[in-house]
Design a protein around this motif. Structure first.
Motif, PDB file in Angstrom:
ATOM      1  N   GLY A  60       8.172 -26.582  81.426  1.00 28.55           N
ATOM      2  CA  GLY A  60       8.441 -25.208  81.030  1.00 28.55           C
ATOM      3  C   GLY A  60       7.294 -24.278  81.383  1.00 28.55           C
ATOM      4  O   GLY A  60       7.500 -23.149  81.842  1.00 28.55           O
ATOM      5  N   ARG A  61       6.068 -24.749  81.176  1.00 23.57           N
ATOM      6  CA  ARG A  61       4.892 -23.944  81.516  1.00 23.57           C
ATOM      7  C   ARG A  61       4.761 -23.747  83.016  1.00 23.57           C
ATOM      8  O   ARG A  61       4.378 -22.676  83.485  1.00 23.57           O
ATOM      9  N   ILE A  62       5.094 -24.791  83.771  1.00 24.92           N
ATOM     10  CA  ILE A  62       5.052 -24.692  85.243  1.00 24.92           C
ATOM     11  C   ILE A  62       6.012 -23.612  85.726  1.00 24.92           C
ATOM     12  O   ILE A  62       5.655 -22.749  86.532  1.00 24.92           O
ATOM     13  N   LEU A  63       7.237 -23.648  85.227  1.00 26.07           N
ATOM     14  CA  LEU A  63       8.235 -22.659  85.635  1.00 26.07           C
ATOM     15  C   LEU A  63       7.789 -21.251  85.260  1.00 26.07           C
ATOM     16  O   LEU A  63       7.939 -20.313  86.052  1.00 26.07           O
ATOM     17  N   SER A  64       7.226 -21.115  84.069  1.00 28.67           N
ATOM     18  CA  SER A  64       6.791 -19.798  83.606  1.00 28.67           C
ATOM     19  C   SER A  64       5.624 -19.271  84.432  1.00 28.67           C
ATOM     20  O   SER A  64       5.630 -18.122  84.886  1.00 28.67           O
ATOM     21  N   LYS A  65       4.622 -20.104  84.650  1.00 27.02           N
ATOM     22  CA  LYS A  65       3.430 -19.677  85.385  1.00 27.02           C
ATOM     23  C   LYS A  65       3.740 -19.323  86.839  1.00 27.02           C
ATOM     24  O   LYS A  65       3.145 -18.407  87.410  1.00 27.02           O
ATOM     25  N   LEU A  66       4.661 -20.078  87.440  1.00 26.74           N
ATOM     26  CA  LEU A  66       4.983 -19.861  88.843  1.00 26.74           C
ATOM     27  C   LEU A  66       6.126 -18.868  89.041  1.00 26.74           C
ATOM     28  O   LEU A  66       6.497 -18.559  90.171  1.00 26.74           O
ATOM     29  N   ASP A  67       6.688 -18.406  87.921  1.00 29.10           N
ATOM     30  CA  ASP A  67       7.774 -17.423  87.941  1.00 29.10           C
ATOM     31  C   ASP A  67       8.955 -17.933  88.766  1.00 29.10           C
ATOM     32  O   ASP A  67       9.471 -17.256  89.656  1.00 29.10           O
ATOM     33  N   ARG A  87      12.782 -20.322  88.456  1.00 31.87           N
ATOM     34  CA  ARG A  87      13.863 -20.401  87.488  1.00 31.87           C
ATOM     35  C   ARG A  87      14.210 -21.802  87.015  1.00 31.87           C
ATOM     36  O   ARG A  87      14.662 -21.990  85.896  1.00 31.87           O
ATOM     37  N   ASP A  88      14.032 -22.800  87.887  1.00 27.48           N
ATOM     38  CA  ASP A  88      14.524 -24.117  87.512  1.00 27.48           C
ATOM     39  C   ASP A  88      13.808 -25.213  88.290  1.00 27.48           C
ATOM     40  O   ASP A  88      12.937 -24.960  89.122  1.00 27.48           O
ATOM     41  N   ARG A  89      14.218 -26.443  87.995  1.00 25.74           N
ATOM     42  CA  ARG A  89      13.590 -27.626  88.579  1.00 25.74           C
ATOM     43  C   ARG A  89      13.717 -27.648  90.110  1.00 25.74           C
ATOM     44  O   ARG A  89      12.787 -28.049  90.816  1.00 25.74           O
ATOM     45  N   VAL A  90      14.854 -27.230  90.615  1.00 23.62           N
ATOM     46  CA  VAL A  90      15.066 -27.232  92.063  1.00 23.62           C
ATOM     47  C   VAL A  90      14.096 -26.283  92.753  1.00 23.62           C
ATOM     48  O   VAL A  90      13.497 -26.606  93.783  1.00 23.62           O
ATOM     49  N   GLN A  91      13.919 -25.077  92.182  1.00 23.82           N
ATOM     50  CA  GLN A  91      12.976 -24.129  92.754  1.00 23.82           C
ATOM     51  C   GLN A  91      11.558 -24.695  92.721  1.00 23.82           C
ATOM     52  O   GLN A  91      10.748 -24.446  93.623  1.00 23.82           O
ATOM     53  N   ALA A  92      11.246 -25.475  91.691  1.00 27.97           N
ATOM     54  CA  ALA A  92       9.929 -26.106  91.606  1.00 27.97           C
ATOM     55  C   ALA A  92       9.730 -27.107  92.741  1.00 27.97           C
ATOM     56  O   ALA A  92       8.647 -27.186  93.345  1.00 27.97           O
ATOM     57  N   VAL A  93      10.768 -27.890  93.044  1.00 24.83           N
ATOM     58  CA  VAL A  93      10.689 -28.851  94.140  1.00 24.83           C
ATOM     59  C   VAL A  93      10.458 -28.124  95.471  1.00 24.83           C
ATOM     60  O   VAL A  93       9.596 -28.511  96.272  1.00 24.83           O
ATOM     61  N   VAL A  94      11.215 -27.066  95.698  1.00 28.27           N
ATOM     62  CA  VAL A  94      11.077 -26.304  96.943  1.00 28.27           C
ATOM     63  C   VAL A  94       9.650 -25.768  97.077  1.00 28.27           C
ATOM     64  O   VAL A  94       9.021 -25.887  98.129  1.00 28.27           O
ATOM     65  N   LEU A  95       9.120 -25.184  96.006  1.00 28.13           N
ATOM     66  CA  LEU A  95       7.780 -24.597  96.056  1.00 28.13           C
ATOM     67  C   LEU A  95       6.713 -25.664  96.302  1.00 28.13           C
ATOM     68  O   LEU A  95       5.756 -25.438  97.053  1.00 28.13           O
ATOM     69  N   ALA A  96       6.869 -26.827  95.672  1.00 30.94           N
ATOM     70  CA  ALA A  96       5.896 -27.897  95.867  1.00 30.94           C
ATOM     71  C   ALA A  96       5.816 -28.313  97.327  1.00 30.94           C
ATOM     72  O   ALA A  96       4.722 -28.568  97.861  1.00 30.94           O
ATOM     73  N   TYR A  97       6.949 -28.365  97.987  1.00 31.66           N
ATOM     74  CA  TYR A  97       6.966 -28.712  99.401  1.00 31.66           C
ATOM     75  C   TYR A  97       6.421 -27.579 100.269  1.00 31.66           C
ATOM     76  O   TYR A  97       5.640 -27.795 101.193  1.00 31.66           O
ATOM     77  N   GLU A  98       6.857 -26.367  99.982  1.00 34.18           N
ATOM     78  CA  GLU A  98       6.471 -25.236 100.828  1.00 34.18           C
ATOM     79  C   GLU A  98       4.970 -24.960 100.784  1.00 34.18           C
ATOM     80  O   GLU A  98       4.404 -24.433 101.738  1.00 34.18           O
TER      81      GLU A  98
END
Length: 218
Positions: A189-196, A198-209
């Motif tokens: 939850g903190r990861i999503l909030s800090k990185l602005d 929306r969800d787990r999928v967006q987190a995966v995309v950002l980690a790769y990019e």
């Protein structure tokens, strides 16, 4: 009642989706569009909860239509594609889609996915997103975004993000890092909030990019 906008250039496909969705007591198809341009206009006018979006269409494709709809905060977008390694699907995820499904998805899975997206969840398994990103970034030389966007994360949050990007569930992450499931959920939850994002999928995309996780890593 979850209000759905159907977008596909094939009328028969839209008819099929409408039959499945309208048969549910809590789902209502409020409009249809045959191209992305009409989809953007209808999404703004109708303000549906979910847009069921084809990606390959005339006039304006589903990727750009998704970007515009998400940017305008008109609705959440669930992308429909023919192939699970469709680069268009990945582009739609990067444009803000809440997930994607194959067009031959069983009716019950389609219904569940629409409900999930409407409630704020993502419906793409991180492992599927990982395969897409492996292929996409491998073909484009790797990192697409400045890794400095991750500087707001603690070391533990980075660890959690890496494992999320590798497709691990919260329970698996908890076991690997010797944490409770509740603690992992808090970190996410903190990861999503800090990185602005929306969800787990967006987190995966950002980690790769950002290169935090490299294509091909297990």
């Amino acid at each position: 009642m979850v209000r759905v906008l159907l977008v596909d250039d094939q009328e028969l496909m839209r008819m099929g989706f409408r039959m499945v969705l309208d048969a549910q007591d809590d789902l209502e198809v409020v409009g249809e569009a045959g191209n992305g341009a009409d989809a953007v206009e209808l999404a703004e006018a109708l303000q549906p909860d979910v847009v069921l979006m084809d990606v390959r269409m005339p006039v304006l494709d589903g990727v750009e239509a998704t970007r515009r709809i998400v940017a305008a905060d008109s609705a959440k977008v669930l992308v429909m594609t023919t192939f699970d390694l469709d680069e268009y699907a990945l582009s739609a995820l990067r444009s803000g889609a809440s997930g994607f499904l194959l067009k031959d998805t069983p009716p019950e899975s389609l219904v569940t996915a629409v409900r999930s997206v409407a409630s704020g969840d993502a419906v793409v398994a991180p492992s599927v997103t990982k395969r897409l990103l492996d292929r996409f970034l491998g073909a484009h030389g790797g990192r697409l975004r400045d890794a400095s966007v991750l500087d707001v994360l603690t070391d533990r949050e980075r660890e959690v993000l890496v494992l999320v990007a590798k497709g691990l569930s919260n329970a698996e992450i908890a076991g690997k890092l010797f944490l409770s499931g509740a603690t992992v959920k808090t970190h996410l939850g903190r990861i999503l909030s800090k990185l602005d994002i929306r969800d787990r999928v967006q987190a995966v995309v950002l980690a790769y990019e950002t290169g935090l996780v490299k294509p091909g890593e297990a």
